[in-house]
Motif scaffolding. Sequence first.
Motif, short mmCIF file in Angstrom:
data_model
loop_
_atom_site.label_atom_id
_atom_site.label_comp_id
_atom_site.label_asym_id
_atom_site.label_seq_id
_atom_site.Cartn_x
_atom_site.Cartn_y
_atom_site.Cartn_z
N PHE A 176 6.94 3.93 -8.53
CA PHE A 176 6.24 2.74 -9.02
C PHE A 176 6.94 2.25 -10.29
CE2 PHE A 176 2.13 0.41 -8.63
CZ PHE A 176 2.28 -0.43 -9.72
N GLY A 177 7.90 1.34 -10.08
CA GLY A 177 8.63 0.75 -11.19
C GLY A 177 8.26 -0.70 -11.40
N PRO A 178 9.00 -1.40 -12.29
CA PRO A 178 8.70 -2.81 -12.60
C PRO A 178 8.71 -3.71 -11.37
CG PRO A 178 10.17 -1.90 -14.25
CD PRO A 178 10.06 -0.87 -13.16
N GLU A 179 9.65 -3.46 -10.43
CA GLU A 179 9.71 -4.30 -9.23
C GLU A 179 8.43 -4.18 -8.41
OE1 GLU A 179 12.84 -5.05 -5.59
OE2 GLU A 179 12.20 -2.98 -5.99
N THR A 180 7.93 -2.95 -8.27
CA THR A 180 6.68 -2.74 -7.53
C THR A 180 5.52 -3.40 -8.25
OG1 THR A 180 7.51 -0.66 -6.63
CG2 THR A 180 5.13 -1.00 -6.58
N ALA A 181 5.48 -3.28 -9.58
CA ALA A 181 4.41 -3.90 -10.36
C ALA A 181 4.40 -5.41 -10.18
CB ALA A 181 4.55 -3.54 -11.84
N ARG A 182 5.60 -6.02 -10.16
CA ARG A 182 5.68 -7.47 -9.97
C ARG A 182 5.20 -7.87 -8.57
NH1 ARG A 182 10.45 -6.79 -13.10
NH2 ARG A 182 11.73 -6.57 -11.22
N ALA A 183 5.55 -7.05 -7.57
CA ALA A 183 5.10 -7.35 -6.21
C ALA A 183 3.58 -7.23 -6.10
CB ALA A 183 5.78 -6.40 -5.23
N VAL A 184 3.00 -6.25 -6.79
CA VAL A 184 1.55 -6.09 -6.80
C VAL A 184 0.90 -7.32 -7.43
CG1 VAL A 184 -0.39 -4.78 -7.76
CG2 VAL A 184 1.56 -3.57 -6.77
N GLN A 185 1.46 -7.77 -8.56
CA GLN A 185 0.90 -8.94 -9.23
C GLN A 185 1.00 -10.18 -8.34
OE1 GLN A 185 3.27 -8.64 -12.87
NE2 GLN A 185 1.40 -8.27 -14.03
N HIS B 171 5.88 -9.28 0.80
CA HIS B 171 6.48 -9.19 -0.52
C HIS B 171 7.69 -8.27 -0.49
CE1 HIS B 171 3.11 -11.32 -2.42
NE2 HIS B 171 2.37 -10.69 -1.51
N THR B 172 8.75 -8.66 -1.15
CA THR B 172 9.99 -7.89 -1.16
C THR B 172 9.94 -6.82 -2.24
OG1 THR B 172 11.24 -9.82 -0.39
CG2 THR B 172 12.49 -8.00 -1.38
N VAL B 173 10.09 -5.58 -1.82
CA VAL B 173 10.08 -4.46 -2.77
C VAL B 173 10.79 -3.28 -2.12
CG1 VAL B 173 7.84 -3.62 -1.93
CG2 VAL B 173 8.59 -3.03 -4.23
N ALA B 174 11.53 -2.52 -2.93
CA ALA B 174 12.21 -1.33 -2.42
C ALA B 174 11.17 -0.27 -2.06
CB ALA B 174 13.17 -0.78 -3.47
N VAL B 175 11.33 0.32 -0.88
CA VAL B 175 10.40 1.36 -0.43
C VAL B 175 11.03 2.71 -0.79
CG1 VAL B 175 9.14 2.31 1.53
CG2 VAL B 175 9.61 -0.14 1.41
N ASP B 176 10.82 3.12 -2.04
CA ASP B 176 11.45 4.34 -2.53
C ASP B 176 10.47 5.36 -3.11
OD1 ASP B 176 10.67 3.06 -4.85
OD2 ASP B 176 12.69 2.72 -5.61
N GLY B 177 9.15 5.02 -3.07
CA GLY B 177 8.16 5.96 -3.56
C GLY B 177 8.07 6.06 -5.07
N GLY C 102 5.44 9.32 -5.37
CA GLY C 102 4.72 10.05 -4.34
C GLY C 102 4.49 9.24 -3.08
N ASP C 103 3.85 9.90 -2.11
CA ASP C 103 3.58 9.25 -0.82
C ASP C 103 2.66 8.05 -0.98
OD1 ASP C 103 5.16 11.07 0.47
OD2 ASP C 103 3.50 12.36 1.11
N ASP C 104 1.72 8.12 -1.94
CA ASP C 104 0.81 6.98 -2.11
C ASP C 104 1.56 5.75 -2.60
OD1 ASP C 104 1.28 8.21 -4.56
OD2 ASP C 104 -0.81 8.16 -5.23
N VAL C 105 2.55 5.94 -3.45
CA VAL C 105 3.37 4.81 -3.90
C VAL C 105 4.19 4.27 -2.73
CG1 VAL C 105 5.18 4.05 -5.49
CG2 VAL C 105 3.48 5.74 -6.25
N LEU C 106 4.72 5.18 -1.91
CA LEU C 106 5.48 4.78 -0.74
C LEU C 106 4.63 3.93 0.21
CD1 LEU C 106 8.40 5.45 0.30
CD2 LEU C 106 7.32 7.10 1.81
N ARG C 107 3.39 4.36 0.45
CA ARG C 107 2.50 3.61 1.34
C ARG C 107 2.13 2.26 0.74
NH1 ARG C 107 -2.21 5.60 1.98
NH2 ARG C 107 -2.15 7.32 0.51
N LEU C 108 1.98 2.22 -0.59
CA LEU C 108 1.74 0.95 -1.27
C LEU C 108 2.89 0.00 -1.03
CD1 LEU C 108 0.55 -1.03 -3.39
CD2 LEU C 108 1.69 0.35 -5.14
N GLN C 109 4.11 0.49 -1.21
CA GLN C 109 5.28 -0.37 -1.04
C GLN C 109 5.41 -0.85 0.40
OE1 GLN C 109 7.96 2.55 -2.61
NE2 GLN C 109 8.04 1.60 -4.64
#
Length: 339
Positions: free
Chosen positions: A303-312, A295-301, A280-287
């Motif tokens: 929330f996968g493992p790559e996004t979780a690692r970037a959050v951590q 932090h390097t992360v794909a902006v695709d909306g 969703g849009d909220d995931v997109l805005r997070l990325q």
Amino acid sequence: MNAIQSRLDIMKPSYMEEASAKRRENILSELQKKAAQAIVNVFETGRPRGDYGKVTYHPKDPGQLTYGRSHTTLASGNLYLLVRDYCAAPDAVFGPNLYIYMDRLANRDRSLNFDERLKALLGEAGQDPVMRDSQDRFFDRVYWEPSLISANNIHITSALGISVIYDSRVHGSWQRLRDLTTDHMGNPSQVGEKAWIQAYVRRRRDWLAQHSNALLRKTVYRMESFQSLMDQGQWNLELPFMVRGVRIDASMLLDAPVRVSAQEPEAARVLRLHTPALCGDDVLRLQEALCRAGHTVAVDGVFGPETARAVQAFQKASGRLKVDGIVGPATRAALGFDD
């Protein structure tokens, strides 16, 4: 007045270095902090120090099941975060019993609104000193610290002004009413802090009074209480003072009103790894916020493992956030994509 520019002025990306500097602007004494929080505790539980075992559910409350010292809700996902923190504590007396509810809490299972066993466990856990410590840390991290960031973003420094923001973050719909106030009259730097807070309180009171939810209309007392304190010139929250007939004084802080959340149906989700993946849009805005923070992360909306690692990685770099890959109010505020 350029309303769009006024909002942009207070919604710039918030990097960790900027957030740390901004937090230093808000230097409240420990008593002022406790007094500001006590006002909201009175609104939520009728007690200046809160009611750690308070469990409430009303079918017309959009927050659904609510719990604890300063009112956290099932619908927001924050009840899950609180119970998770408690269960992780080594001496949590009711941890094993509450742990079996973790998945359902994480999924915001509405059937928990009617689970009497869960309600009883939460009520009993409120007497456990470990739960009380967990709640104190939780409400500071999830509500108080984001409130300081929000206050600094718009240059609010008074104890009363920060308490107003804290109340709105606990009660819900802070961003919506902040933006309406700023669109109408400009930001606090332009019109002055006191004038802006007074305008915000009036607008929020009118919004509550005219709300389609009859329960929320009954919570106008919150803004009326703040208006009374402003009329008394209590911008520094000098003790003692009265809120809704309850005396708040130093000895009380050191040693049932209506409880209903003002969260909108579209209130921010707690974002985390989940099957199926949250999208969703909220995931997109997070990325996008993670990218702005370096932090390097794909902006695709998604929330996968790559996004979780970037959050951590972001949480670890902050030095003050729980490193769990979960985006609740504290991480959201630190990233600056809810303000």
